[in-house]
Design a protein around this motif. Structure first.
Motif, PDB file in Angstrom:
ATOM      1  N   GLN A   1      11.778  22.417  47.620  1.00 28.97           N
ATOM      2  CA  GLN A   1      12.560  21.614  46.683  1.00 28.97           C
ATOM      3  C   GLN A   1      13.891  21.169  47.303  1.00 28.97           C
ATOM      4  N   SER A   2      13.806  20.644  48.522  1.00 22.34           N
ATOM      5  CA  SER A   2      15.005  20.169  49.206  1.00 22.34           C
ATOM      6  C   SER A   2      15.127  18.657  49.054  1.00 22.34           C
ATOM      7  N   ASP A   3      16.324  18.143  49.209  1.00 21.85           N
ATOM      8  CA  ASP A   3      16.561  16.704  49.096  1.00 21.85           C
ATOM      9  C   ASP A   3      15.962  15.937  50.268  1.00 21.85           C
ATOM     10  N   LEU A   4      15.972  16.559  51.441  1.00 19.21           N
ATOM     11  CA  LEU A   4      15.508  15.894  52.652  1.00 19.21           C
ATOM     12  C   LEU A   4      14.508  16.765  53.378  1.00 19.21           C
ATOM     13  N   GLY A   5      13.556  16.126  54.041  1.00 14.61           N
ATOM     14  CA  GLY A   5      12.611  16.831  54.895  1.00 14.61           C
ATOM     15  C   GLY A   5      12.623  16.206  56.277  1.00 14.61           C
ATOM     16  N   LEU A   6      12.752  17.014  57.301  1.00 14.52           N
ATOM     17  CA  LEU A   6      12.787  16.522  58.678  1.00 14.52           C
ATOM     18  C   LEU A   6      11.613  17.124  59.430  1.00 14.52           C
ATOM     19  N   GLY A   7      10.781  16.252  60.013  1.00  6.32           N
ATOM     20  CA  GLY A   7       9.607  16.711  60.740  1.00  6.32           C
ATOM     21  C   GLY A   7       9.644  16.303  62.196  1.00  6.32           C
ATOM     22  N   VAL A   8       9.188  17.194  63.074  1.00 10.69           N
ATOM     23  CA  VAL A   8       9.128  16.936  64.517  1.00 10.69           C
ATOM     24  C   VAL A   8       7.755  17.353  65.003  1.00 10.69           C
ATOM     25  N   GLN A   9       7.046  16.424  65.667  1.00 14.87           N
ATOM     26  CA  GLN A   9       5.710  16.735  66.150  1.00 14.87           C
ATOM     27  C   GLN A   9       5.424  16.051  67.485  1.00 14.87           C
ATOM     28  N   PRO A  10       5.206  16.818  68.564  1.00 19.98           N
ATOM     29  CA  PRO A  10       4.810  16.194  69.823  1.00 19.98           C
ATOM     30  C   PRO A  10       3.320  15.888  69.826  1.00 19.98           C
ATOM     31  N   ALA A  11       2.942  14.859  70.562  1.00 22.31           N
ATOM     32  CA  ALA A  11       1.534  14.596  70.789  1.00 22.31           C
ATOM     33  C   ALA A  11       0.968  15.697  71.685  1.00 22.31           C
ATOM     34  N   THR A  12      -0.340  15.672  71.890  1.00 27.26           N
ATOM     35  CA  THR A  12      -0.978  16.782  72.599  1.00 27.26           C
ATOM     36  C   THR A  12      -0.792  16.725  74.105  1.00 27.26           C
ATOM     37  N   PHE A  13      -0.987  15.545  74.688  1.00 25.68           N
ATOM     38  CA  PHE A  13      -1.030  15.464  76.138  1.00 25.68           C
ATOM     39  C   PHE A  13       0.089  14.582  76.692  1.00 25.68           C
ATOM     40  N   PRO A  14       0.709  15.006  77.806  1.00 24.63           N
ATOM     41  CA  PRO A  14       1.715  14.153  78.455  1.00 24.63           C
ATOM     42  C   PRO A  14       1.058  13.013  79.206  1.00 24.63           C
ATOM     43  N   ASN A  15       1.877  11.988  79.530  1.00 21.46           N
ATOM     44  CA  ASN A  15       1.352  10.877  80.325  1.00 21.46           C
ATOM     45  C   ASN A  15       1.367  11.254  81.808  1.00 21.46           C
ATOM     46  N   GLU A  16       1.047  10.290  82.671  1.00 18.24           N
ATOM     47  CA  GLU A  16       0.953  10.580  84.103  1.00 18.24           C
ATOM     48  C   GLU A  16       2.286  11.020  84.694  1.00 18.24           C
ATOM     49  N   GLN A  17       3.395  10.623  84.086  1.00 21.06           N
ATOM     50  CA  GLN A  17       4.726  11.002  84.576  1.00 21.06           C
ATOM     51  C   GLN A  17       5.191  12.352  84.014  1.00 21.06           C
ATOM     52  N   GLY A  18       4.369  12.947  83.164  1.00 19.97           N
ATOM     53  CA  GLY A  18       4.725  14.241  82.606  1.00 19.97           C
ATOM     54  C   GLY A  18       5.508  14.176  81.310  1.00 19.97           C
ATOM     55  N   PHE A  19       5.665  12.976  80.738  1.00 16.62           N
ATOM     56  CA  PHE A  19       6.410  12.822  79.491  1.00 16.62           C
ATOM     57  C   PHE A  19       5.455  12.832  78.303  1.00 16.62           C
ATOM     58  N   THR A  20       5.862  13.524  77.247  1.00 18.53           N
ATOM     59  CA  THR A  20       5.053  13.635  76.036  1.00 18.53           C
ATOM     60  C   THR A  20       5.737  12.896  74.895  1.00 18.53           C
ATOM     61  N   ALA A  21       4.963  12.109  74.152  1.00 17.91           N
ATOM     62  CA  ALA A  21       5.509  11.412  72.987  1.00 17.91           C
ATOM     63  C   ALA A  21       5.827  12.427  71.897  1.00 17.91           C
ATOM     64  N   VAL A  22       7.055  12.380  71.387  1.00 15.87           N
ATOM     65  CA  VAL A  22       7.481  13.259  70.302  1.00 15.87           C
ATOM     66  C   VAL A  22       7.843  12.391  69.106  1.00 15.87           C
ATOM     67  N   ALA A  23       7.206  12.678  67.983  1.00  9.47           N
ATOM     68  CA  ALA A  23       7.428  11.903  66.768  1.00  9.47           C
ATOM     69  C   ALA A  23       8.397  12.635  65.846  1.00  9.47           C
ATOM     70  N   PHE A  24       9.291  11.871  65.226  1.00 12.11           N
ATOM     71  CA  PHE A  24      10.263  12.400  64.274  1.00 12.11           C
ATOM     72  C   PHE A  24      10.105  11.649  62.956  1.00 12.11           C
ATOM     73  N   ALA A  25      10.206  12.355  61.867  1.00 14.44           N
ATOM     74  CA  ALA A  25      10.119  11.720  60.556  1.00 14.44           C
ATOM     75  C   ALA A  25      11.149  12.353  59.625  1.00 14.44           C
ATOM     76  N   LEU A  26      11.866  11.513  58.915  1.00 14.02           N
ATOM     77  CA  LEU A  26      12.851  11.973  57.937  1.00 14.02           C
ATOM     78  C   LEU A  26      12.447  11.471  56.564  1.00 14.02           C
ATOM     79  N   ILE A  27      12.160  12.376  55.644  1.00 17.03           N
ATOM     80  CA  ILE A  27      11.799  12.042  54.270  1.00 17.03           C
ATOM     81  C   ILE A  27      13.055  12.126  53.404  1.00 17.03           C
ATOM     82  N   THR A  28      13.382  11.028  52.729  1.00 16.49           N
ATOM     83  CA  THR A  28      14.584  10.945  51.902  1.00 16.49           C
ATOM     84  C   THR A  28      14.188  10.610  50.465  1.00 16.49           C
ATOM     85  N   PRO A  29      15.105  10.697  49.526  1.00 19.11           N
ATOM     86  CA  PRO A  29      14.778  10.344  48.133  1.00 19.11           C
ATOM     87  C   PRO A  29      14.315   8.902  47.968  1.00 19.11           C
ATOM     88  N   THR A  30      14.647   8.037  48.936  1.00 24.70           N
ATOM     89  CA  THR A  30      14.301   6.619  48.795  1.00 24.70           C
ATOM     90  C   THR A  30      13.230   6.150  49.774  1.00 24.70           C
TER      91      THR A  30
END
Length: 395
Positions: free
Chosen positions: A329-358
């Motif tokens: 029952q919080s006003d805001l929700g913050l989510g962080v989720q990396p993808a499973t596999f890195p690319n050829e350079q070793g970098f992994t896509a990390v997704a961020f999501a912020l849920i707000t009242p609007t």
């Protein structure tokens, strides 16, 4: 006056002991209006210490040495300073009596090796050390001044404050003041920030410098003046220019987690956190902020149990943020989720999501999650997404 610092001790070169003394001395000298141009670390070797002192005296008016004043055979600072000044060591019975009295007060026997601590270079001014058995001393010639202090931090700090600072003020006539203000920025790369304030980084007074840490940037403004008020005014003028050029990317004097916590309190909002990394970099960063517990309702740490590409990671971050916001029952929700596999350079896509009242805000960026620094970068990106929302809403 220009100064150099020489930290003495083989343990400093081996990484066994961290040199905190030099940082303290540099801060104190800056506050006293003394420029520090170089710091040297040298092991317990008479010839190398002697060479370091002679080289420093060729560049600086004041050299401050710490360490190597103990009673053992590897404590050779006294001998090295005497050699640097081409003077013999002299025995002082009064010093030995002081050392013996200290041992007696502690109800401990004094070893014969402590007698070595009663020797100082001929002509040196003795600085009694009521906090330990290693007397300090000061020695001068036409090249400059060398002040030698114990390596034990508590003893060094006491003598610096009670003896060195008065010497600089009363005998060397140091009256100027150097003030330093540190500002924090986030959301722009170091090179971009550097380009925007390049002209300020070239000026002589105030000076402006930048350093990077965990995708956050420290901008240091240092001003020299004849009074605290004059130095403060110079810094304030430069800070105003930096604020104009960096705009919302400049946080001010507080670091990012503290700013986020303050904004949450000001807006009377609560937060729930979902992290898809076992290391939980966002939570670790937030815990640096005092009193965050009042705003942080709950945390779920849930690493992936099935493969996810970049789009799936983004959806999972949003779903996780929404779920924890509902659960606690919080006003805001913050989510962080990396993808499973890195690319050829070793970098992994990390997704961020912020849920707000609007609604919700999403962001995806690549990071090198193989290193702790890369994970810290991801934590910074998440908190900055939250900060931007809170800053907009508070306007």
């Amino acid at each position: 006056m220009d100064a150099e610092i020489i930290a003495i001790g083989s343990e400093l070169l081996l990484g066994v002991t961290i040199d905190t003394n030099s940082a303290y001395i540099a801060r104190q000298l800056a506050a006293a209006g003394v420029n520090v141009y170089r710091k040297t670390v040298v092991g317990d070797n008479t010839e190398r210490i002697t060479a370091a002192i002679r080289e420093a005296l060729g560049r600086a008016d004041l050299v401050i040495c710490t360490g190597g004043l103990g009673p053992t055979l590897d404590d050779v600072t006294r001998e090295a300073v005497a050699a640097a000044f081409d003077r013999p060591l002299e025995f002082h019975q009064a010093l030995l009596d002081q050392i013996a009295a200290r041992f007696a007060a502690m109800n401990r026997p004094m070893s014969e090796s402590n007698r070595r601590q009663a020797y100082v270079p001929a002509g040196a001014r003795i600085i009694p050390n009521p906090r330990g058995t290693a007397p300090a001393f000061l020695i001068e010639d036409e090249r400059g001044t060398v002040i030698v202090l114990p390596g034990v931090p508590s003893e060094m700090r006491y003598l610096f404050e009670t003896e060195v600072i008065p010497y600089l003020r009363n005998e060397r006539g140091i009256t100027t003041v150097i003030l330093v203000r540190t500002l924090h920025a986030v959301g722009l790369g170091e090179s971009v920030i550097g380009e925007r304030i390049a002209d300020l980084m070239q000026q002589a007074n105030p000076t402006v410098g930048i350093s990077a840490k965990r995708a956050r940037y420290e901008l240091r403004i240092g001003a020299r003046a004849e009074s605290h008020a004059e130095a403060e005014a110079l810094i304030t003028q430069t800070e105003a220019i930096i604020r104009e050029r960096l705009g919302p990317y400049l946080l001010g004097e507080e670091e990012l987690p503290v700013v986020v916590a303050q904004l949450l309190r000001q807006r009377k909002l609560t937060l729930a956190l979902y992290e898809g990394m076992i290391q939980a970099p966002v939570l670790q960063a937030l815990l640096a902020a005092p009193d965050i517990a009042a705003q942080l309702r709950g945390v779920e740490i849930h690493p992936l149990d099935r493969p996810a590409d970049e789009q799936a990671a983004s959806d999972l971050a949003a779903a996780g943020a929404s779920a924890v916001a509902d659960r606690w029952q919080s006003d805001l929700g913050l989510g962080v989720q990396p993808a499973t596999f890195p690319n050829e350079q070793g970098f992994t896509a990390v997704a961020f999501a912020l849920i707000t009242p609007t609604g919700e805000r999403r962001l995806t960026r690549p990071f090198d999650l193989r290193s702790s620094e890369g994970r810290e970068f991801a934590g910074t990106a998440a908190l900055d997404l939250l900060r931007r929302y809170l800053a907009e809403e508070s306007e």
